[in-house]
Design an enzyme around this catalytic site. Structure first.
Site, short mmCIF file in Angstrom:
data_model
loop_
_atom_site.label_atom_id
_atom_site.label_comp_id
_atom_site.label_asym_id
_atom_site.label_seq_id
_atom_site.Cartn_x
_atom_site.Cartn_y
_atom_site.Cartn_z
N ASP A 64 17.95 1.08 1.16
CA ASP A 64 17.83 0.44 -0.15
C ASP A 64 19.05 0.77 -1.01
OD1 ASP A 64 15.33 -0.83 0.27
OD2 ASP A 64 14.32 1.09 0.03
N LYS A 84 15.62 -1.19 8.14
CA LYS A 84 14.88 -2.07 7.22
C LYS A 84 15.76 -2.41 6.03
CE LYS A 84 11.89 -1.16 3.95
NZ LYS A 84 11.94 -2.08 2.80
N ASP A 111 12.66 -7.07 4.91
CA ASP A 111 11.48 -6.81 4.05
C ASP A 111 11.65 -7.55 2.73
OD1 ASP A 111 9.17 -5.72 2.98
OD2 ASP A 111 10.11 -3.79 2.50
N LYS A 139 9.25 -9.59 1.42
CA LYS A 139 7.92 -9.72 0.77
C LYS A 139 7.78 -11.08 0.10
CE LYS A 139 7.60 -4.75 -0.17
NZ LYS A 139 9.02 -4.35 -0.01
N LEU A 140 7.91 -12.13 0.88
CA LEU A 140 7.85 -13.49 0.33
C LEU A 140 6.44 -13.79 -0.18
CD1 LEU A 140 9.95 -15.21 3.13
CD2 LEU A 140 10.72 -14.54 0.86
N ASP A 149 4.86 -17.11 -2.39
CA ASP A 149 5.04 -18.34 -3.17
C ASP A 149 4.09 -19.37 -2.55
OD1 ASP A 149 6.19 -20.47 -4.77
OD2 ASP A 149 8.04 -19.31 -4.84
N THR A 156 7.15 -23.55 0.00
CA THR A 156 8.35 -22.80 -0.39
C THR A 156 8.59 -21.63 0.56
OG1 THR A 156 8.02 -23.46 -2.68
CG2 THR A 156 9.41 -21.54 -2.32
N THR A 164 2.25 0.50 -1.44
CA THR A 164 1.96 1.94 -1.41
C THR A 164 2.28 2.62 -2.75
OG1 THR A 164 4.15 2.25 -0.43
CG2 THR A 164 2.27 2.20 1.07
N ARG A 202 14.10 7.10 1.27
CA ARG A 202 14.77 8.19 0.55
C ARG A 202 14.72 9.56 1.22
NH1 ARG A 202 12.03 6.00 -4.88
NH2 ARG A 202 10.55 5.40 -3.24
O1 LIG Z 1 3.78 -1.20 0.36
C1 LIG Z 1 5.01 -1.06 0.53
C2 LIG Z 1 5.80 -2.02 1.10
C3 LIG Z 1 7.14 -1.79 1.28
N1 LIG Z 1 7.70 -0.64 0.89
C4 LIG Z 1 9.15 -0.44 1.11
O2 LIG Z 1 9.35 0.67 1.98
C5 LIG Z 1 10.45 1.45 1.55
C6 LIG Z 1 9.99 2.84 1.24
O3 LIG Z 1 11.08 3.61 0.78
P1 LIG Z 1 10.95 5.16 0.45
O4 LIG Z 1 12.30 5.51 -0.09
O5 LIG Z 1 10.64 5.88 1.75
O6 LIG Z 1 9.86 5.33 -0.56
C7 LIG Z 1 11.08 0.72 0.37
O7 LIG Z 1 12.14 -0.06 0.87
C8 LIG Z 1 9.96 -0.18 -0.14
O8 LIG Z 1 10.46 -1.39 -0.67
C9 LIG Z 1 6.94 0.33 0.32
O9 LIG Z 1 7.43 1.43 -0.07
N2 LIG Z 1 5.60 0.10 0.16
#
Ligand SMILES: O=c1ccn([C@@H]2O[C@H](COP(=O)(O)O)[C@@H](O)[C@H]2O)c(=O)[nH]1
Length: 224
Positions: A10, A32, A59, A61-62, A64, A68, A115, A205
């Site tokens: 990220d 990812k 990832d 997360k579409l 709509d 679309t 989460t 992270r």
């Molecule tokens: O429910 C969800 C769906 C996607 N994510 C994604 O996973 C990673 C988690 O990153 P960390 O740094 O380990 O917290 C992040 O890219 C989220 O967009 C999620 O956390 N929960």
């Protein structure tokens, strides 16, 4: 055996993403790429990361209307991702059309309940305040709509796996140690997520912000 860990890169900085991916590549099973990376680097960035040789989990997360989402997935087809996310809350028709639009080898997985949310967050958006119930309801919808699996937390994966034996279960919100969850609210250890039936562990992270990402990924892998 391939590692179940997908490292979440990220960052908008493609050079940083590449550098981390190269450091950890022997301890992870895939990369990812989420909204932050994709908004900054687009399809070119995904192609560049794919050159490293690990499977790509897109990832995005579409969420709509069905047309679309299906057209967006058609536009992503040349990227041929190993895994692609849509939101289960988009509904049955959207899930069906998403799966039909995806490349044959791409696993389409439906995000159930992020989460980063807990029961009080559910209540605040008007849902019954029971994450377990919410995840299982959306898992059932995802299964019957024909997608490949779901994204859920490690707290729900065991029950979801019991109801969907050959489903593909993606578990983020994974933390090797207690006490540094950040914005994640439904958190488990990597070992607990796997024991519950996770197919893939998404870890960002705890690896990318470690002083030594290679050592952090190696240490997590050793617990699996
Ligand atoms: O429910 C969800 C769906 C996607 N994510 C994604 O996973 C990673 C988690 O990153 P960390 O740094 O380990 O917290 C992040 O890219 C989220 O967009 C999620 O956390 N929960």
């Amino acid at each position: 055996m391939n590692s179940p860990i997908y490292v979440a890169l990220d960052t908008p900085d493609i050079d940083r993403a590449k550098a981390i991916a190269k450091k950890v590549q022997s301890h992870v099973g895939g990369i990812k790429l989420g909204l932050e990376f994709f908004m900054a680097n687009g399809r070119h960035g995904v192609h560049a990361m794919a050159e490293i040789g690990l499977p790509i989990f897109l990832d995005l997360k579409l969420h709509d209307i069905p047309n679309t989402v299906a057209k967006a997935i058609q536009a992503l087809r040349p990227l041929d991702p190993a895994i692609l996310t849509v939101h289960a809350a988009g509904g049955r028709a959207m899930l069906e059309d998403a799966k039909a639009a995806a490349p044959t080898g791409t696993k389409v997985v439906a995000v159930t309940m992020l989460t980063s949310l807990d029961d009080s967050d559910l209540r605040s958006v008007g849902f019954p305040p029971d994450p377990h119930e919410q995840v299982l309801r959306l898992a059932d919808l995802a299964k019957s709509a024909g997608v490949d699996g779901i994204v859920c937390s490690g707290a729900e994966v065991k029950a979801a796996r019991k109801a969907w034996k050959d489903g593909f279960f993606v578990v983020p919100g994974v933390r090797p140690k207690a006490g540094n969850s950040g914005d994640q609210k439904r958190v488990v250890t990597p070992r607990a997520a796997l024991d519950g039936g996770a197919s893939v562990l998404v870890i960002g992270r705890p690896i990318t912000q470690a002083d030594d990402p290679d050592q952090a990924a190696r240490a997590i892998e050793a617990t699996l």
